[in-house]
Write a protein that holds these residues in place. Structure first.
Motif, PDB file in Angstrom:
ATOM      1  N   LYS A  97       1.104  -1.524  -0.141  1.00  0.00           N
ATOM      2  CA  LYS A  97      -0.365  -0.072  -0.038  1.00  0.00           C
ATOM      3  C   LYS A  97       0.477   1.139   0.609  1.00  0.00           C
ATOM      4  O   LYS A  97       1.444   1.481   1.048  1.00  0.00           O
ATOM      5  CB  LYS A  97      -0.843   0.621   1.131  1.00  0.00           C
ATOM      6  N   GLU A 100      -0.262   7.585   1.531  1.00  0.00           N
ATOM      7  CA  GLU A 100      -2.085   8.079   1.852  1.00  0.00           C
ATOM      8  C   GLU A 100      -2.326   9.716   1.585  1.00  0.00           C
ATOM      9  O   GLU A 100      -2.918  10.979   0.724  1.00  0.00           O
ATOM     10  CB  GLU A 100      -3.232   7.723   1.984  1.00  0.00           C
ATOM     11  N   HIS A 104       0.701   9.784   6.308  1.00  0.00           N
ATOM     12  CA  HIS A 104       0.381   8.789   6.239  1.00  0.00           C
ATOM     13  C   HIS A 104       2.116   7.908   5.932  1.00  0.00           C
ATOM     14  O   HIS A 104       2.253   6.691   6.571  1.00  0.00           O
ATOM     15  CB  HIS A 104      -0.494   7.289   5.669  1.00  0.00           C
ATOM     16  N   GLU A 216      -3.978  11.395   7.699  1.00  0.00           N
ATOM     17  CA  GLU A 216      -3.539  11.047   6.504  1.00  0.00           C
ATOM     18  C   GLU A 216      -2.451  11.981   6.736  1.00  0.00           C
ATOM     19  O   GLU A 216      -1.578  12.011   5.757  1.00  0.00           O
ATOM     20  CB  GLU A 216      -4.411  10.380   5.662  1.00  0.00           C
TER      21      GLU A 216
END
Length: 379
Positions: A97, A100, A104, A216
């Motif tokens: 991943k 973002e 993050h 984030e």
């Protein structure tokens, strides 16, 4: 004093506003000023500020940037007590991943940060041109007993619409944050430079990503969260030269400012050097037909045409009868014979063919991308 402060440079943005120039490379790796890349300024600030341990978080097209940084030796950041670490672009705990947002990205690299045992975390952007002593900002942070200190620069009301704006009280404590306001209440714009008390930020990030994942981004999420939780958040005013070169227009403008004899960056200051990865190159070659006026032409260039108020980077070729005006030409580019390049940014290894015209204006700068080939046509 900075042994307890770890530097983290966020260098992973795609830089879509730079268009063709970041199609195949990360924005901080884009050449600047003939001899440098954009990230050189932030890395040099760390070296000059005695921030000896620096992590660089990359994500988009990291290869050129990674090759440029290496182990940090060019900036003197490869010593026994620190060094530069280019960090992975995704979290091992979250699979593949990608991050973002800015906060993050820090959360994804908690394991690396914890290994350095910092008391303070200095979070920086890799795409700004400036010289700043982070030691002074840390002293301010400590004197204010701040949980978070945000570097700010004074801007006009029109400019404020592009920034996160900080509203402060008489002690410079931030009491309100506005994201790109149409009618700003102050002139203090966030520079994207932060000093955090690491234990506090670490606790909040872990809590957030274990529950609602609400933290984030530093600007949109973390600063308002800190304010709502009554954390001591202060603005640190920076008054030197600073440019966000995230757009074609701002990148061109900063390069043109770099040519001025009274450039506020004072690039020749021996007490605050700007370092870059050095290359051993042959000297510049000028022919009998060349003319160079108020321009910067670095080693290994071959110039047979006329260059006015422009920057030619390493290994640029300018053919006979060509004219370069108010432009920045990046490394390895070739300008053929009888060509015109005016108010333009020419990407690395681009080719502007014989007789081609690449003509922009101060308001609309022309761009030729990396490895792009332009024939006898107007751009």
């Amino acid at each position: 004093m900075c042994e307890k402060m770890l530097g983290i440079i966020l260098a992973g943005g795609q830089g879509t506003r730079l268009g063709k120039l970041t199609k195949g490379t990360a924005k901080p790796a884009v050449p600047f000023g003939g001899r440098y890349r954009i990230i050189d300024f932030t890395l040099s600030n760390c070296a000059n500020s005695d921030v000896e341990t620096v992590g660089v978080i990359t994500q988009y097209q990291p290869l050129e940037l990674n090759a440029h940084i290496g182990d940090g030796a060019s900036w003197g950041l490869n010593g026994l007590n620190g060094g530069v670490t280019v960090l992975q672009p995704f979290s091992s705990s979250e699979g593949n991943k990608f991050f973002e947002g800015t906060a993050h990205a820090i959360y994804q690299n908690i394991e690396y940060i914890d290994q350095q045992h910092p008391q303070y975390l200095l979070v920086l952007s890799g795409d700004h041109i400036y010289k700043m002593d982070y030691r002074a900002m840390l002293r301010y942070h400590q004197a204010k007993q701040a949980s978070l200190t945000v570097g700010v620069i004074h801007v006009t009301e029109k400019e404020a619409r592009r920034f996160g704006m900080m509203n402060t009280d008489a002690t410079e404590r931030i009491i309100d944050f506005e994201e790109k306001p149409q009618h700003p209440q102050s002139d203090k714009a966030s520079m994207g430079i932060y000093i955090f008390d690491w234990p506090t930020l670490r606790r909040y990030l872990i809590q957030s990503f274990a529950s609602d994942k609400s933290l984030e981004d530093f600007g949109k999420d973390v600063i308002p969260f800190y304010l709502s939780h009554n954390e001591a958040v202060y603005a640190y005013a920076f008054r030197g030269y600073w440019r966000d070169v995230g757009t074609i227009q701002s990148l061109w403008q900063a390069n043109m400012e770099f040519l001025e004899p009274d450039n506020a960056l004072n690039i020749g200051d021996r007490n605050w050097r700007i370092y870059s990865k050095a290359a051993v190159l042959p000297p510049m070659r000028l022919t009998a037909t060349s003319q160079v006026n108020h321009a910067m032409v670095v080693d290994s260039c071959y110039v047979a045409g006329r260059v006015d108020h422009s920057i030619l980077s390493q290994q640029v070729i300018v053919g006979a009868g060509s004219r370069i005006m108010d432009s920045m030409v990046m490394p390895g580019a070739t300008i053929g014979e009888g060509a015109l390049v005016d108010h333009a940014l020419i990407g690395e290894d681009a080719v502007v063919g014989d007789g081609a015209v690449v003509q922009g204006t101060r308001q609309q700068v022309a761009v030729v991308g990396y490895h792009e080939v332009i024939g006898g046509m107007q751009v």
